[in-house]
Design a protein around this motif. Structure first.
Motif, short mmCIF file in Angstrom:
data_model
loop_
_atom_site.label_atom_id
_atom_site.label_comp_id
_atom_site.label_asym_id
_atom_site.label_seq_id
_atom_site.Cartn_x
_atom_site.Cartn_y
_atom_site.Cartn_z
N GLU A 79 48.10 22.05 50.67
CA GLU A 79 49.03 22.10 49.52
C GLU A 79 48.30 21.75 48.23
O GLU A 79 48.54 22.36 47.19
CB GLU A 79 50.17 21.12 49.73
CG GLU A 79 51.42 21.78 50.24
CD GLU A 79 52.55 20.80 50.46
OE1 GLU A 79 52.80 19.94 49.59
OE2 GLU A 79 53.18 20.91 51.52
N ALA A 80 47.43 20.73 48.31
CA ALA A 80 46.71 20.30 47.10
C ALA A 80 45.85 21.43 46.56
O ALA A 80 45.89 21.74 45.36
CB ALA A 80 45.84 19.08 47.42
N GLN A 81 45.08 22.10 47.44
CA GLN A 81 44.18 23.13 46.92
C GLN A 81 44.91 24.43 46.61
O GLN A 81 44.69 25.04 45.56
CB GLN A 81 43.03 23.42 47.88
CG GLN A 81 42.11 24.50 47.28
CD GLN A 81 40.83 24.73 48.03
OE1 GLN A 81 40.57 24.09 49.05
NE2 GLN A 81 40.01 25.64 47.53
N LEU A 82 45.76 24.89 47.52
CA LEU A 82 46.41 26.19 47.28
C LEU A 82 47.37 26.09 46.09
O LEU A 82 47.53 27.04 45.32
CB LEU A 82 47.12 26.69 48.53
CG LEU A 82 46.22 27.52 49.49
CD1 LEU A 82 45.05 26.72 50.02
CD2 LEU A 82 47.02 28.10 50.64
N GLY A 83 48.00 24.91 45.94
CA GLY A 83 48.87 24.70 44.78
C GLY A 83 48.08 24.82 43.49
O GLY A 83 48.47 25.50 42.54
N ARG A 84 46.91 24.19 43.47
CA ARG A 84 46.06 24.25 42.26
C ARG A 84 45.54 25.67 42.03
O ARG A 84 45.51 26.16 40.90
CB ARG A 84 44.90 23.27 42.39
CG ARG A 84 43.93 23.36 41.22
CD ARG A 84 42.99 22.19 41.13
NE ARG A 84 43.69 20.96 40.87
CZ ARG A 84 43.41 19.79 41.46
NH1 ARG A 84 42.45 19.70 42.33
NH2 ARG A 84 44.08 18.71 41.14
N LEU A 85 45.16 26.35 43.13
CA LEU A 85 44.63 27.71 43.00
C LEU A 85 45.70 28.65 42.39
O LEU A 85 45.41 29.40 41.45
CB LEU A 85 44.18 28.23 44.37
CG LEU A 85 43.74 29.70 44.43
CD1 LEU A 85 42.52 29.94 43.54
CD2 LEU A 85 43.41 30.11 45.87
N VAL A 86 46.91 28.57 42.92
CA VAL A 86 47.99 29.43 42.41
C VAL A 86 48.23 29.12 40.94
O VAL A 86 48.35 30.02 40.09
CB VAL A 86 49.27 29.24 43.26
CG1 VAL A 86 50.48 29.87 42.57
CG2 VAL A 86 49.07 29.82 44.66
N ASP A 87 48.27 27.84 40.62
CA ASP A 87 48.46 27.40 39.25
C ASP A 87 47.36 27.95 38.34
O ASP A 87 47.63 28.49 37.26
CB ASP A 87 48.32 25.88 39.27
CG ASP A 87 49.38 25.21 38.44
OD1 ASP A 87 50.47 25.77 38.33
OD2 ASP A 87 49.08 24.12 37.92
N ASP A 88 46.11 27.81 38.80
CA ASP A 88 44.97 28.27 38.00
C ASP A 88 45.04 29.78 37.78
O ASP A 88 44.85 30.27 36.66
CB ASP A 88 43.63 27.92 38.70
CG ASP A 88 43.34 26.42 38.65
OD1 ASP A 88 43.94 25.73 37.81
OD2 ASP A 88 42.51 25.96 39.45
N LEU A 89 45.34 30.53 38.85
CA LEU A 89 45.36 31.99 38.72
C LEU A 89 46.51 32.43 37.82
O LEU A 89 46.36 33.35 37.02
CB LEU A 89 45.45 32.65 40.09
CG LEU A 89 44.23 32.44 41.00
CD1 LEU A 89 44.41 33.14 42.34
CD2 LEU A 89 42.95 32.93 40.32
#
Ligand SMILES: NC(=O)c1ccc[n+]([C@@H]2O[C@H](COP(=O)([O-])OP(=O)(O)OC[C@H]3O[C@@H](n4cnc5c(N)ncnc54)[C@H](O)[C@@H]3O)[C@@H](O)[C@H]2O)c1
Length: 379
Positions: free
Chosen positions: A306-316
């Motif tokens: 959740e920590a990484q995929l949440g940040r990735l989606v946010d970044d993209l």
């Protein structure tokens, strides 16, 4: 954002849950070479199953595809997804060799898509704080580090056909398990320089090691020991970094929270002057000091998907660069490559020597015949 998953096994559930938790993605397709697997995950998460990745890419038109298949298939799937102009999120280990990594990197350069890699321990709040404070020198200069992945996997863990083989799993605990802590260690300490390693197969039914050990030097002058084991009943994952300012340590298993991190400031001059004078006499309790590590605490984010995929989606979605790219994980693959090269050739390996002409560039076993590997990894 339209996301998809290829490889509907164990870890695909963490990806589907992590995407769902963002509230900003639609899981537009799930594919697996075993169609019933795709169906099971698609129906659980309200998506569409596909037997074939090409059909998924053409019909579902995802922006980002998670590759959660066994490691031996990652590079080929990444190339297929990039050729369709889509972005890829590769599970660890991203690929099985530096040659595969560079082939994917080259395809990325001519694709509209980008390649990201799952290393979730870079993304918990403790790891983010540690990387920030160490890179700014606020915690002192790193001197000595210890990186331990002491895990337990029984012989039955290697029952699936792809496990235990160079072709399917790609390597033992160095590549498949310790890589999480190795990646975090390198993320925190910066470029490594030289590795001296030993690998042994003590018990498990595998073509490679079940334990590996390395001593490592870093460009910043620090030194570290790294151990990776699948034979350790009380499991733990630990990184300890002694700096000129104190000892930073994270002690967890498959994911940390803020409570798993500690920072012990170096003793002040008066206390330090008393150390070692009375061997066997325990050090007296020092008063609690307010240190820069404690002061940096904020919202606790555990180091999970959740920590990484949440940040990735946010970044993209916001157009910010996401830092866990294929190229940012190259030092980790170089480290793993060097560890195998050092263990199999019984020589130190320098990072600068890992060029495309290096014998271990094409494959992690360096093309050494299996009987020789078995002999080299025996005591
Ligand atoms: N980040 C983490 O903490 C973490 C944890 C566990 C596993 N992983 C990684 O996730 C990946 C998958 O591991 P798993 O435990 O979920 O494996 P798994 O065996 O449970 O699932 C793999 C799935 O991929 C499918 N598959 C195999 N080859 C395929 C192909 N070419 N195309 C489409 N589907 C294919 C299989 O049928 C299976 O359903 C591995 O790279 C592993 O290292 C990461």
């Amino acid at each position: 954002m339209k996301v998809a998953i290829v490889g509907a096994g164990g870890i695909s559930h963490r990806h589907a849950e992590a995407y769902a938790s963002t509230g900003r993605t639609e899981l537009v397709g799930v594919s697996d070479i075993v169609f019933s697997q795709a169906e099971a995950v698609a129906s659980k998460f309200g998506s569409t199953p596909y037997a074939d990745l090409s059909e998924l890419l053409a019909k579902a038109d995802p922006d980002l595809v998670s590759v959660t298949t066994p490691p031996g298939s990652h590079a080929a799937l990444a190339l297929q997804i990039l050729a369709a102009g889509k972005s890829v999120l590769l599970e660890k280990p991203p690929v099985l060799s530096l040659a595969e990594m560079d082939a994917v990197a080259e395809a990325e350069r001519s694709s509209a898509g980008s390649v990201y890699v799952v290393f979730q321990h870079r993304h918990g709040s403790g790891g983010v704080r540690a990387a920030d404070l160490l890179s700014r020198g606020v915690l002192g200069e790193p001197r000595v580090a210890v990186c331990e992945t002491l895990w337990f996997r029984p012989r039955s863990y290697f029952d699936p056909e792809w496990r235990g083989t160079w072709v399917g799993e790609g390597g033992g605990p160095t590549l498949g398990h310790g890589i999480h802590q190795i990646d975090l260690l390198l993320h925190l300490l910066g470029p490594w320089q030289t590795i001296n390693a030993t690998a042994v197969r003590l018990d498990r039914p595998v073509e490679f090691e079940d334990v590996s050990m390395a001593s490592v030097t870093f460009e910043n002058g620090a030194v570290a020991t790294v151990i990776n084991s699948l034979l350790s009943p009380r499991e733990l994952s630990r990184i300890r970094i002694d700096t000129t300012g104190g000892t930073l340590e994270v002690n967890h298993l498959y994911g940390y929270s803020d409570a798993d991190w500690t920072f012990t400031p170096a003793p002040d001059a008066t206390v330090a002057a008393t150390l070692g004078l009375n061997p066997g006499v325990p050090r007296t309790e020092e008063p609690l000091v307010s240190d820069v590590w404690t002061a940096s605490a904020g919202h606790d984010i555990p180091s999970n998907h959740e920590a990484q995929l949440g940040r990735l989606v946010d970044d993209l979605l916001t157009g910010r660069p996401h830092d866990t790219t294929l190229s940012s994980t190259r030092p980790t693959m170089e480290f793993v490559t060097a560890l195998y090269a050092s263990a199999l050739t019984t020589t130190p390996i320098h990072r600068k020597d890992l060029t495309p002409t290096h014998p271990f560039y094409p494959t992690l076993n360096g093309g050494v015949p299996q009987p020789k590997i078995t002999e080299a990894f025996s005591l």
